[in-house]
Design a protein around this motif. Structure first.
Motif, mmCIF file in Angstrom:
data_model
loop_
_atom_site.group_PDB
_atom_site.id
_atom_site.type_symbol
_atom_site.label_atom_id
_atom_site.label_comp_id
_atom_site.label_asym_id
_atom_site.label_seq_id
_atom_site.Cartn_x
_atom_site.Cartn_y
_atom_site.Cartn_z
ATOM 1 N N LEU A 74 3.506 -1.318 -24.431
ATOM 2 C CA LEU A 74 3.847 -2.607 -23.837
ATOM 3 C C LEU A 74 4.441 -2.443 -22.442
ATOM 4 O O LEU A 74 4.125 -3.208 -21.526
ATOM 5 N N SER A 75 5.293 -1.438 -22.270
ATOM 6 C CA SER A 75 5.912 -1.217 -20.956
ATOM 7 C C SER A 75 4.864 -0.841 -19.917
ATOM 8 O O SER A 75 4.889 -1.347 -18.784
ATOM 9 N N LEU A 76 3.947 0.057 -20.285
ATOM 10 C CA LEU A 76 2.901 0.460 -19.351
ATOM 11 C C LEU A 76 1.981 -0.715 -19.017
ATOM 12 O O LEU A 76 1.575 -0.896 -17.869
ATOM 13 N N THR A 77 1.673 -1.530 -20.033
ATOM 14 C CA THR A 77 0.840 -2.717 -19.795
ATOM 15 C C THR A 77 1.559 -3.695 -18.887
ATOM 16 O O THR A 77 0.957 -4.288 -17.988
ATOM 17 N N CYS A 78 2.855 -3.853 -19.111
ATOM 18 C CA CYS A 78 3.649 -4.752 -18.282
ATOM 19 C C CYS A 78 3.642 -4.285 -16.824
ATOM 20 O O CYS A 78 3.441 -5.081 -15.902
ATOM 21 N N LEU A 79 3.820 -2.978 -16.604
ATOM 22 C CA LEU A 79 3.813 -2.452 -15.242
ATOM 23 C C LEU A 79 2.428 -2.578 -14.609
ATOM 24 O O LEU A 79 2.309 -2.856 -13.405
ATOM 25 N N LEU A 80 1.379 -2.401 -15.416
ATOM 26 C CA LEU A 80 0.021 -2.584 -14.902
ATOM 27 C C LEU A 80 -0.202 -4.036 -14.500
ATOM 28 O O LEU A 80 -0.797 -4.329 -13.453
ATOM 29 N N GLN A 81 0.295 -4.960 -15.326
ATOM 30 C CA GLN A 81 0.163 -6.376 -15.011
ATOM 31 C C GLN A 81 0.883 -6.715 -13.713
ATOM 32 O O GLN A 81 0.339 -7.438 -12.864
ATOM 33 N N PHE A 82 2.077 -6.191 -13.532
ATOM 34 C CA PHE A 82 2.810 -6.443 -12.295
ATOM 35 C C PHE A 82 2.085 -5.847 -11.097
ATOM 36 O O PHE A 82 2.061 -6.433 -10.018
ATOM 37 N N ALA A 83 1.503 -4.662 -11.271
ATOM 38 C CA ALA A 83 0.782 -4.021 -10.169
ATOM 39 C C ALA A 83 -0.424 -4.857 -9.751
ATOM 40 O O ALA A 83 -0.673 -5.055 -8.558
ATOM 41 N N VAL A 84 -1.183 -5.353 -10.738
ATOM 42 C CA VAL A 84 -2.347 -6.196 -10.434
ATOM 43 C C VAL A 84 -1.914 -7.462 -9.719
ATOM 44 O O VAL A 84 -2.492 -7.869 -8.693
ATOM 45 N N ALA A 85 -0.875 -8.125 -10.242
ATOM 46 C CA ALA A 85 -0.437 -9.388 -9.664
ATOM 47 C C ALA A 85 0.135 -9.208 -8.264
ATOM 48 O O ALA A 85 -0.108 -10.023 -7.371
ATOM 49 N N MET A 86 0.903 -8.149 -8.066
ATOM 50 C CA MET A 86 1.470 -7.913 -6.737
ATOM 51 C C MET A 86 0.385 -7.561 -5.728
ATOM 52 O O MET A 86 0.494 -7.897 -4.545
ATOM 53 N N PHE A 87 -0.680 -6.908 -6.190
ATOM 54 C CA PHE A 87 -1.819 -6.658 -5.310
ATOM 55 C C PHE A 87 -2.458 -7.980 -4.887
ATOM 56 O O PHE A 87 -2.789 -8.179 -3.707
ATOM 57 N N LEU A 88 -2.614 -8.917 -5.831
ATOM 58 C CA LEU A 88 -3.225 -10.210 -5.515
ATOM 59 C C LEU A 88 -2.363 -11.005 -4.541
ATOM 60 O O LEU A 88 -2.878 -11.683 -3.651
ATOM 61 N N ASP A 89 -1.043 -10.928 -4.709
ATOM 62 C CA ASP A 89 -0.149 -11.733 -3.883
ATOM 63 C C ASP A 89 0.291 -11.029 -2.600
ATOM 64 O O ASP A 89 0.999 -11.626 -1.784
ATOM 65 N N SER A 90 -0.112 -9.779 -2.414
ATOM 66 C CA SER A 90 0.331 -9.034 -1.239
ATOM 67 C C SER A 90 -0.207 -9.625 0.058
ATOM 68 O O SER A 90 0.368 -9.395 1.124
#
Length: 418
Positions: free
Chosen positions: A348-364
């Motif tokens: 769950l933690s790794l998935t959560c960090l992956l989700q944040f990475a994807v979203a921050m890439f989109l919003d960068s």
């Protein structure tokens, strides 16, 4: 005892797999939205060319906003859109809000002020302002928000391209980030709210607009009867009413608005409890519509939020069983040795960090420096999941017990440290 074992195991599997499934569902939907609707779109510094520039009325409901008024209203006078007016509603403020608004209106003819003698609530303020607005299109922001000078261009593009577009929700960005809670919310608004809105646009309907920055077609508002004055979260309610009446709601990530958020646990609790109660009120009020074929496009968001409520109560039940087992003997089939995450927590933690990475890439492309908040997001599941779980558990009974027709009015708000 076998049936109890299987029920408990099913609860444990549900508690683990539901957030895992939703995380990947949001990531897939968000990436699909980005590739098909966002990637080739103009960047924030490249304004779209509109076919016309109709009058836009910017509405700012205010209750005791004297500390932020000069920033919020002053920022509106720097909008680059060529034709707009500003309507501020002084909703029974007990500080200097009313006097300050009158002073600013005398200095700038674009500003008009509506005064309420007593606290009538945000929904009533929005209603009154929309009735006196001269524009067919309304942009609504909070009294402590800073609307990006180009935001109106991006939202108006949707209205001019689609006659069935009833509303456009913007992209709020966090100003308060001086504490750990503030920095986590920066990631939350990107990885959770922004990603969810993208995914929901792909899968069908959005659960809610961002009440802090939204635009409306007045014809659509008139069709559904404007905002409900008895709902805890008027933004969720109006989102459902518009979509149940087959008006389209779009998400515009280029429509930026800088907002203040709580940075204390008490302020965060009060905010999330209001959101949870408001979401539950909407689910209860529009339950009968979910059995109609004409409302089928809303089934997804209804089922998603309903399942999140079930997940919260399942988490609470598992926690209570574990606590009971610490002090009293339990049958072997019901013993939970620990709630400390093992391999499932790592996944769950790794998935959560992956989700944040994807979203921050989109919003960068809309906000620089998001990566600085990335590593604090490891605390998000521990802090915010627990807060959101408990607020949903408390919010549902409050929604069930609330008297229908009871006016929702302004309360004190934690605006963070900035």
């Amino acid at each position: 005892m076998e049936p109890i074992f299987f029920i408990l195991q099913a609860l444990l599997d549900f508690v683990f797999y539901y957030p895992l499934f939703m995380a990947y569902l949001w990531m897939v939907g968000g990436l699909d939205y980005y590739l098909r609707r966002e990637y080739r779109k103009a960047r924030p510094d490249e304004l779209p060319s509109l076919s016309s520039y109709p009058l836009v009325s910017i509405i700012v409901p205010c209750h005791n906003e004297a500390e932020h008024l000069h920033d919020t209203i002053g920022y509106l006078f720097h909008q680059r859109y060529p034709d707009y007016e500003v309507i501020a509603v002084n909703d029974g403020s007990t500080d200097e809000t009313g006097r300050m608004l009158d002073d600013m209106a005398r200095e700038n003819p674009q500003l008009r002020v509506v005064h309420f003698e007593t606290n009538q609530g945000k929904a009533m303020g929005l209603r009154m302002a929309s009735l006196v607005a001269r524009g067919e299109f309304l942009v609504c922001i909070d009294g402590d928000a800073l609307l990006d000078p180009d935001a109106i261009f991006w939202m108006m593009q949707h209205f001019l391209e689609g006659p069935r577009v009833g509303a456009v929700t913007g992209n709020p960005r966090i100003r308060t980030r001086s504490t750990l809670l503030g920095k986590i919310q920066v990631g939350e608004f990107s990885a959770i709210l922004g990603l969810i809105k993208r995914a929901q646009r792909v899968y069908g309907r959005v659960f809610t607009m961002s009440g802090v920055v939204s635009a409306f077609r007045k014809t659509a508002l008139h069709h559904v009867g404007y905002w409900s004055v008895d709902m805890m979260t008027e933004d969720i309610d109006i989102s459902w009413r518009l979509q149940l009446s087959h008006w389209d709601i779009r998400f515009e990530p280029n429509a930026l608005c800088w907002i203040l958020m709580p940075e204390t646990l008490k302020g965060l609790w009060n905010q999330r409890l209001r959101w949870a109660q408001g979401g539950s009120e909407v689910l209860l009020r529009y339950l009968r519509h979910m059995f109609k074929w004409r409302s089928r496009r809303m089934w997804g968001v209804y089922f998603e939020y309903f399942t999140s409520i079930i997940w919260s109560y399942a988490m609470l039940l598992i926690g209570l069983i574990w606590l009971w087992g610490l002090f009293f003997p339990l049958p072997a089939d019901m013993r939970l040795p620990t709630l400390v995450p093992a391999w499932s927590g790592v996944v769950l933690s790794l998935t959560c960090l992956l989700q944040f990475a994807v979203a921050m890439f989109l919003d960068s492309r809309y906000e620089r420096g998001l990566g600085r908040c990335y590593y604090v997001m490891i605390w998000y599941p521990l802090a915010f999941w627990l807060i959101n779980m408990f607020t949903i558990v408390v919010g549902l009974p409050k929604a069930l017990l609330k008297k229908r027709g009871e006016r929702a009015v302004w309360t004190a708000t934690d605006r963070g440290i900035y």
